[in-house]
Design a protein around this motif. Structure first.
Motif, mmCIF file in Angstrom:
data_model
loop_
_atom_site.group_PDB
_atom_site.id
_atom_site.type_symbol
_atom_site.label_atom_id
_atom_site.label_comp_id
_atom_site.label_asym_id
_atom_site.label_seq_id
_atom_site.Cartn_x
_atom_site.Cartn_y
_atom_site.Cartn_z
ATOM 1 N N ALA A 162 0.836 -1.208 0.000
ATOM 2 C CA ALA A 162 0.000 0.000 0.000
ATOM 3 C C ALA A 162 0.871 1.257 0.000
ATOM 4 O O ALA A 162 0.568 2.232 -0.709
ATOM 5 C CB ALA A 162 -0.927 -0.004 1.207
ATOM 6 N N ALA A 163 1.947 1.259 0.775
ATOM 7 C CA ALA A 163 2.842 2.417 0.792
ATOM 8 C C ALA A 163 3.518 2.612 -0.556
ATOM 9 O O ALA A 163 3.673 3.744 -1.027
ATOM 10 C CB ALA A 163 3.883 2.247 1.894
ATOM 11 N N ALA A 164 3.904 1.528 -1.209
ATOM 12 C CA ALA A 164 4.536 1.630 -2.527
ATOM 13 C C ALA A 164 3.561 2.155 -3.568
ATOM 14 O O ALA A 164 3.924 2.998 -4.403
ATOM 15 C CB ALA A 164 5.088 0.274 -2.950
ATOM 16 N N VAL A 165 2.311 1.699 -3.525
ATOM 17 C CA VAL A 165 1.304 2.178 -4.478
ATOM 18 C C VAL A 165 1.024 3.659 -4.244
ATOM 19 O O VAL A 165 0.941 4.447 -5.194
ATOM 20 C CB VAL A 165 0.014 1.334 -4.377
ATOM 21 C CG1 VAL A 165 -1.135 1.978 -5.139
ATOM 22 C CG2 VAL A 165 0.272 -0.068 -4.883
ATOM 23 N N ALA B 167 3.044 5.869 -2.939
ATOM 24 C CA ALA B 167 4.215 6.632 -3.377
ATOM 25 C C ALA B 167 4.250 6.750 -4.885
ATOM 26 O O ALA B 167 4.593 7.814 -5.424
ATOM 27 C CB ALA B 167 5.485 5.961 -2.853
ATOM 28 N N ALA B 168 3.887 5.690 -5.590
ATOM 29 C CA ALA B 168 3.870 5.746 -7.051
ATOM 30 C C ALA B 168 2.798 6.702 -7.555
ATOM 31 O O ALA B 168 3.044 7.487 -8.479
ATOM 32 C CB ALA B 168 3.641 4.351 -7.623
ATOM 33 N N PHE C 287 1.554 9.268 -5.948
ATOM 34 C CA PHE C 287 2.010 10.617 -5.615
ATOM 35 C C PHE C 287 3.085 11.084 -6.591
ATOM 36 O O PHE C 287 3.073 12.235 -7.032
ATOM 37 C CB PHE C 287 2.540 10.648 -4.175
ATOM 38 C CG PHE C 287 3.001 12.010 -3.755
ATOM 39 C CD1 PHE C 287 2.085 13.016 -3.503
ATOM 40 C CD2 PHE C 287 4.347 12.278 -3.616
ATOM 41 C CE1 PHE C 287 2.513 14.272 -3.119
ATOM 42 C CE2 PHE C 287 4.786 13.532 -3.235
ATOM 43 C CZ PHE C 287 3.864 14.539 -2.981
ATOM 44 N N ALA C 288 4.004 10.201 -6.965
ATOM 45 C CA ALA C 288 5.061 10.574 -7.907
ATOM 46 C C ALA C 288 4.495 10.904 -9.271
ATOM 47 O O ALA C 288 4.924 11.873 -9.914
ATOM 48 C CB ALA C 288 6.087 9.444 -8.003
ATOM 49 N N VAL C 289 3.515 10.145 -9.733
ATOM 50 C CA VAL C 289 2.902 10.418 -11.038
ATOM 51 C C VAL C 289 2.154 11.742 -10.997
ATOM 52 O O VAL C 289 2.267 12.563 -11.917
ATOM 53 C CB VAL C 289 1.963 9.255 -11.451
ATOM 54 C CG1 VAL C 289 1.092 9.645 -12.636
ATOM 55 C CG2 VAL C 289 2.770 8.019 -11.750
ATOM 56 N N LEU C 290 1.384 11.975 -9.942
ATOM 57 C CA LEU C 290 0.657 13.239 -9.831
ATOM 58 C C LEU C 290 1.607 14.427 -9.752
ATOM 59 O O LEU C 290 1.360 15.477 -10.353
ATOM 60 C CB LEU C 290 -0.267 13.211 -8.612
ATOM 61 C CG LEU C 290 -1.463 12.273 -8.703
ATOM 62 C CD1 LEU C 290 -2.237 12.267 -7.393
ATOM 63 C CD2 LEU C 290 -2.361 12.667 -9.858
ATOM 64 N N LEU C 291 2.692 14.271 -9.028
ATOM 65 C CA LEU C 291 3.670 15.347 -8.923
ATOM 66 C C LEU C 291 4.331 15.616 -10.266
ATOM 67 O O LEU C 291 4.521 16.773 -10.655
ATOM 68 C CB LEU C 291 4.737 14.996 -7.876
ATOM 69 C CG LEU C 291 5.784 16.051 -7.603
ATOM 70 C CD1 LEU C 291 5.139 17.280 -6.985
ATOM 71 C CD2 LEU C 291 6.851 15.501 -6.675
#
Length: 100
Positions: A72-75, A77-78, A80-84
């Motif tokens: 869940a933390a990895a998903v 983070a991914a 969030f990275a795409v949105l950023l």
């Protein structure tokens, strides 16, 4: 970039560093606290017997739940990275191509 943004970004970082330093200073006395008995009370001169520690091995978090937390933390983070990345690319100004 306006002048106020040039001032505001470093000021925000400085304020965050100041808050972190203040939190560390406030937490330090509790970290180094000791339970010292008053003089003359219970001072027999003999060393105290060490405390017996029993390790609790029953219970805890099952392995599948730990794996679920990590996934869940990895998903998150991914996502969030795409949105950023999309937000940063949307803010960039497009360079106009010149036609001869």
């Amino acid at each position: 970039m306006t002048a106020i943004r040039r001032i505001f970004r470093p000021a925000t970082r400085l304020a965050a560093a100041a808050v972190a330093l203040l939190a560390g200073i406030l937490a330090a006395p509790a970290a180094f606290a000791m339970n010292v008995p008053p003089p003359g009370l219970g001072d027999t001169g003999a060393p105290a017997a060490p405390a017996v520690v029993h390790t609790v091995t029953v219970g805890g978090t099952p392995g599948w739940q730990i794996v679920l937390f990590i996934v869940a933390a990895a998903v998150l983070a991914a996502v969030f990275a795409v949105l950023l990345d999309r937000a940063r690319s949307a803010r960039r100004q497009q360079v106009a191509t010149s036609t001869p």
